[in-house]
Design a protein around this motif. Structure first.
Motif, PDB file in Angstrom:
ATOM      1  N   LEU A   1     -50.403  46.362 -52.067  1.00  0.00           N
ATOM      2  CA  LEU A   1     -49.727  46.837 -53.267  1.00  0.00           C
ATOM      3  C   LEU A   1     -49.915  45.814 -54.376  1.00  0.00           C
ATOM      4  O   LEU A   1     -49.689  44.617 -54.174  1.00  0.00           O
ATOM      5  CB  LEU A   1     -48.229  47.030 -53.012  1.00  0.00           C
ATOM      6  N   ASP A   2     -50.312  46.275 -55.535  1.00  0.00           N
ATOM      7  CA  ASP A   2     -50.451  45.431 -56.723  1.00  0.00           C
ATOM      8  C   ASP A   2     -49.110  45.449 -57.445  1.00  0.00           C
ATOM      9  O   ASP A   2     -48.764  46.436 -58.102  1.00  0.00           O
ATOM     10  CB  ASP A   2     -51.560  45.983 -57.605  1.00  0.00           C
ATOM     11  N   VAL A   3     -48.335  44.378 -57.318  1.00  0.00           N
ATOM     12  CA  VAL A   3     -46.986  44.337 -57.893  1.00  0.00           C
ATOM     13  C   VAL A   3     -46.911  43.470 -59.150  1.00  0.00           C
ATOM     14  O   VAL A   3     -45.824  43.120 -59.601  1.00  0.00           O
ATOM     15  CB  VAL A   3     -45.941  43.872 -56.839  1.00  0.00           C
ATOM     16  N   ARG A   4     -48.053  43.175 -59.748  1.00  0.00           N
ATOM     17  CA  ARG A   4     -48.063  42.301 -60.929  1.00  0.00           C
ATOM     18  C   ARG A   4     -47.254  42.856 -62.095  1.00  0.00           C
ATOM     19  O   ARG A   4     -46.673  42.097 -62.852  1.00  0.00           O
ATOM     20  CB  ARG A   4     -49.507  42.042 -61.384  1.00  0.00           C
TER      21      ARG A   4
ATOM     22  N   ASP B   1     -38.722  50.706 -45.770  1.00  0.00           N
ATOM     23  CA  ASP B   1     -39.590  51.542 -46.597  1.00  0.00           C
ATOM     24  C   ASP B   1     -40.021  50.859 -47.902  1.00  0.00           C
ATOM     25  O   ASP B   1     -39.741  51.335 -49.007  1.00  0.00           O
ATOM     26  CB  ASP B   1     -38.893  52.874 -46.890  1.00  0.00           C
ATOM     27  N   LEU B   2     -40.708  49.731 -47.769  1.00  0.00           N
ATOM     28  CA  LEU B   2     -41.165  48.982 -48.941  1.00  0.00           C
ATOM     29  C   LEU B   2     -42.041  49.823 -49.869  1.00  0.00           C
ATOM     30  O   LEU B   2     -42.006  49.646 -51.084  1.00  0.00           O
ATOM     31  CB  LEU B   2     -41.938  47.731 -48.514  1.00  0.00           C
ATOM     32  N   GLU B   3     -42.796  50.725 -49.277  1.00  0.00           N
ATOM     33  CA  GLU B   3     -43.658  51.569 -50.106  1.00  0.00           C
ATOM     34  C   GLU B   3     -42.830  52.407 -51.081  1.00  0.00           C
ATOM     35  O   GLU B   3     -43.244  52.633 -52.217  1.00  0.00           O
ATOM     36  CB  GLU B   3     -44.515  52.492 -49.251  1.00  0.00           C
ATOM     37  N   ARG B   4     -41.668  52.872 -50.649  1.00  0.00           N
ATOM     38  CA  ARG B   4     -40.799  53.641 -51.544  1.00  0.00           C
ATOM     39  C   ARG B   4     -40.142  52.724 -52.576  1.00  0.00           C
ATOM     40  O   ARG B   4     -40.070  53.045 -53.750  1.00  0.00           O
ATOM     41  CB  ARG B   4     -39.725  54.381 -50.747  1.00  0.00           C
TER      42      ARG B   4
ATOM     43  N   ALA C   1     -45.880  50.535 -57.812  1.00  0.00           N
ATOM     44  CA  ALA C   1     -46.974  49.577 -57.651  1.00  0.00           C
ATOM     45  C   ALA C   1     -48.214  50.299 -57.138  1.00  0.00           C
ATOM     46  O   ALA C   1     -48.148  51.013 -56.140  1.00  0.00           O
ATOM     47  CB  ALA C   1     -46.573  48.486 -56.670  1.00  0.00           C
ATOM     48  N   PRO C   2     -49.326  50.122 -57.822  1.00  0.00           N
ATOM     49  CA  PRO C   2     -50.559  50.767 -57.346  1.00  0.00           C
ATOM     50  C   PRO C   2     -50.968  50.261 -55.962  1.00  0.00           C
ATOM     51  O   PRO C   2     -50.845  49.076 -55.662  1.00  0.00           O
ATOM     52  CB  PRO C   2     -51.604  50.355 -58.383  1.00  0.00           C
ATOM     53  N   ARG C   3     -51.432  51.185 -55.144  1.00  0.00           N
ATOM     54  CA  ARG C   3     -51.998  50.833 -53.848  1.00  0.00           C
ATOM     55  C   ARG C   3     -53.482  50.566 -54.051  1.00  0.00           C
ATOM     56  O   ARG C   3     -54.162  51.316 -54.745  1.00  0.00           O
ATOM     57  CB  ARG C   3     -51.833  51.971 -52.859  1.00  0.00           C
ATOM     58  N   ILE C   4     -53.945  49.527 -53.420  1.00  0.00           N
ATOM     59  CA  ILE C   4     -55.359  49.162 -53.545  1.00  0.00           C
ATOM     60  C   ILE C   4     -55.995  49.252 -52.171  1.00  0.00           C
ATOM     61  O   ILE C   4     -55.566  48.563 -51.241  1.00  0.00           O
ATOM     62  CB  ILE C   4     -55.520  47.739 -54.098  1.00  0.00           C
ATOM     63  N   GLY C   5     -57.001  50.076 -52.067  1.00  0.00           N
ATOM     64  CA  GLY C   5     -57.731  50.182 -50.809  1.00  0.00           C
ATOM     65  C   GLY C   5     -58.527  48.912 -50.553  1.00  0.00           C
ATOM     66  O   GLY C   5     -58.871  48.176 -51.483  1.00  0.00           O
TER      67      GLY C   5
END
Length: 125
Positions: A27-30, A101-104, A109-113
């Motif tokens: 996750l890009d949390v910048r 559920d950190l994703e929620r 935050a964008p997900r980066i493959g």
């Protein structure tokens, strides 16, 4: 050698995948926090599996010149946090991951493959 956040995130995610971590994501949390740039999140089936993943990540990052500033949760091995300043790695058992559920919580935050992160590492952020 100084590792960038992108490099640490990629090293951690690849090491987790190689140890058969479940649902590894970056996750890009910048844009959401000043505390760190990236979260790497991974799940494991058992505490020994959590420990194996954490050990693999620590070894991989250290072999490339990085070191965790802080480690939390290793004893219980239900949720281990590795703090590399620009990257925070969360390795959790599946029950803990489902519960928190950190994703929620970080849904903006964008997900980066991993392949996209590899591109970023090759050509810069």
């Amino acid at each position: 050698m100084h590792l960038s956040g992108e490099e640490i995130a990629l090293l951690a995610a690849r090491a987790a995948e190689e140890k058969k971590a479940i649902d590894v994501l970056i996750l890009d949390v910048r844009e959401q926090t000043v505390l760190t740039d990236y979260f790497v999140v991974a799940s494991a089936e058992t505490p020994p599996h959590v420990r194996a993943i954490v050990e693999a990540i620590d070894e991989r990052v250290a072999a490339n010149g990085g070191h965790a500033r802080r480690r939390e949760g290793r004893q219980e091995a239900r949720w281990v946090l590795l703090d590399y300043d620009s990257v925070m790695v969360h390795v959790m058992d599946e029950e803990v991951r489902d519960y928190y559920d950190l994703e929620r919580l970080w849904k903006d935050a964008p997900r980066i493959g991993l392949s996209r992160m590899e591109e970023r590492v090759r050509i810069g952020p």
